[in-house]
Design an enzyme around this catalytic site. Structure first.
Site, mmCIF file in Angstrom:
data_model
loop_
_atom_site.group_PDB
_atom_site.id
_atom_site.type_symbol
_atom_site.label_atom_id
_atom_site.label_comp_id
_atom_site.label_asym_id
_atom_site.label_seq_id
_atom_site.Cartn_x
_atom_site.Cartn_y
_atom_site.Cartn_z
ATOM 1 C CB THR A 85 -0.919 0.015 1.231
ATOM 2 O OG1 THR A 85 -1.829 -1.083 1.137
ATOM 3 C CG2 THR A 85 -1.732 1.300 1.295
ATOM 4 C CG PHE A 136 0.378 4.857 3.477
ATOM 5 C CD1 PHE A 136 -0.827 5.003 4.152
ATOM 6 C CD2 PHE A 136 0.914 3.588 3.346
ATOM 7 C CE1 PHE A 136 -1.475 3.907 4.690
ATOM 8 C CE2 PHE A 136 0.263 2.478 3.872
ATOM 9 C CZ PHE A 136 -0.932 2.641 4.546
#
Lengths: 364, 364
Positions: free
Chosen positions: A264, A266
């Site tokens: 993921t 960010f």
């Protein structure tokens, strides 16, 4: 080496280690004093707001990587200095960083990976609240998820950016894992597997290889999957580790996702711009009219100046029928002459252009 | 200081920081080389198994604390060296450490707090499996919970110790928190709170102060509480953060437990004994007969030699009617003359005595 190395007596080596430790301790404290002096110099220069400089930190870490000759691996050495800078900064003024809570999530991992562990983390309830916290000066920075390598872009974040004056001043990637959990004593005892459709898709190859005969049932969430698995010792769930903890389900297999690089991404949001470091990205959003070839023409601006595009994502704008906005990440910093020229050309070819920020590429 | 300090120009301070960083980098790598040399010296001495020495690590950290004059706080400096030792050790042979999984739990936090982050963690499904992994040499060490400051002793761990040849070679404490979570926009919208009875008890004062009128319902687990709270926007749950993550419940209040020092104590289990460090604990288990005053007489051994008792816990033995075993932690190391004498006296007054290990008191 095939020859047996001659070794010093243990006590002698330990005496040297103790001396090294004392010197390291002296130096890290001296570095902390220098950091305090930097803060004072900035205040004297009227720069109170800029005590954290993502560009400076990225350059320090890249320099450590360049200088490192081992035996410690580069990531180890860099993590070490990440923590040291974090601790030095905290002496002067601990950074307040908002993130999508609760604590213990991947979002908090991202905060620590980017800022080191000497920061105060403020968990908030929604992505929009991360923006609010920074916009209202309740926190210095925020960290929001922007893209998952398997699930795609996180739309809440992109939509919120359209309405925000905040800048992107950094990026950080975190590995995420899927796990098989249940009360079965072994894989052969499993009769049914529950999970959300997306997680099942992420683990298809693993399931085909290890549990080809087992019934697979898609349910509304991984939490529901874990709950169902907790009720039947012949059932298992695919879910994150938090679900296993909540339902006290033994984890039978870890990291069963097919893509080893299931990450993921960010971004760090704040109020200040980041200076060029030589290895930067720029994020921007623009909208074109509906005429044919409008997007193609817009992208030509980058091609013409040889600027690489890292990501592109289209989102419906909320401001008019058939209007789309495009989120793009490009290589380079807005202050680079070529990037600046390309952006000037782009601006002439689009209805709206908003620069979201230029920032150092993820270092760790 | 009220006078404005004279400050050097920013560029000059940064030049010094860069020089300090280069020197720190050189020294941490030199330290890593020394650690490699230590490993070779141990192999030359026939001591392959003892490359990790909890006593030596505790003494290094305590020395750092003694030497530290700031400005970095002692815990920051100690964490720094904890990570450095962990990284140095990993160069030679990464430690394999079993813990009660899954990843991301307090148990894994305890592993990293004790061993630093440069270890390989092996999540297993039950406390007994942690013992198995170490007994069967699948892992070098294991970390198991032994006591929660609110919930009391973890019986699985004590019972398993009775059957194990493993030794305790360290202890580590981790803070744990309770959180209020739900979809309510504010506390005033909450009509009902769900949680396990034990968690409700841990937060009674907070509830009385902030939500005195709200209906409180005890349910079978905090997981169930979170699930119920996720179904009703006027309901909230008290649970750990993992439950909030699983049910995507906004965390409304963090750390609402009444006891600020709500901790879980873990012990490190392995095959080797730890040498004395001057600040040690010894854990032991014994059983007495059923005659009146037997426990009192047993404890007299410690009183007589002025040895402090840190914990005592009684557990039914599985070996005979009305027989109890007592788990005790005392101050001092088994090799200390006074402790050795007291243990000799104790042995004469009990049916069974088993030393579980002497180990350094938690440092960080």
């Amino acid at each position: 080496m095939s020859s047996i190395p001659s070794v010093r007596p243990l006590a002698e080596i330990r005496t040297e280690i103790d001396a090294i430790d004392a010197e390291i301790l002296r130096l890290i404290n001296r570095r902390a004093q220098c950091a305090e002096e930097v803060a004072k110099a900035k205040i004297a220069d009227g720069e109170q707001g800029t005590f954290y400089r993502p560009d400076r930190e990225a350059m320090v870490l890249r320099r450590i990587k360049d200088l490192n000759r081992g035996p410690l691996p580069d990531p180890t050495a860099m993590r070490f200095f990440r923590e040291l800078m974090s601790a030095c900064l905290a002496l002067e003024k601990p950074l307040e960083v908002a993130f999508l809570g609760p604590e213990g999530t991947f979002s908090q991992q991202a905060v620590f990976k980017h800022f080191g562990s000497s920061v105060n983390t403020q968990p908030v309830a929604a992505i929009s609240d991360v923006f609010n916290a920074v916009e209202l000066d309740k926190c210095h920075f925020g960290v929001v998820p922007v893209e998952n390598s398997t699930e795609g872009v996180i739309n809440h974040t992109l939509d919120r950016f359209l309405m925000s004056p905040l800048r992107i001043c950094g990026e950080v990637e975190v590995r995420v894992h899927q796990n098989l959990m249940g009360h079965a004593a072994s894989l052969s005892e499993i009769r049914e597997i529950f999970s959300h459709q997306q997680s099942l898709a992420q683990c298809r190859l693993w399931l085909d290889r290890h549990l080809p005969q087992v019934k697979v049932t898609a349910v509304s969430s991984n939490a529901e999957a874990a709950r169902l698995a907790s009720l039947d010792k012949h059932a298992a769930a695919i879910a994150g580790v938090a679900a296993a903890e909540v339902y006290q389900l033994p984890v039978l297999e870890t990291s069963i996702e097919d893509q080893a690089n299931n990450t993921t991404r960010f971004i760090v949001i704040g109020k200040q711009d980041s200076a060029p470091t030589g290895k930067d990205k720029t994020s921007l959003v623009f909208s074109t009219g509906n005429q044919p070839g409008a997007l193609y023409k817009a992208l030509e601006s980058f091609a013409k100046f040889g600027i690489g595009m890292v990501n592109i994502e289209s989102r419906p704008s909320r401001q008019g029928l058939w209007e789309y906005v495009f989120f793009i990440d490009i290589d380079g910093h807005g202050a680079d002459p070529k990037v600046a020229e390309a952006l000037g050309l782009l601006r002439a070819n689009v209805n709206m252009l908003k620069l979201l920020g230029s920032y150092p590429k993820a270092v760790l």
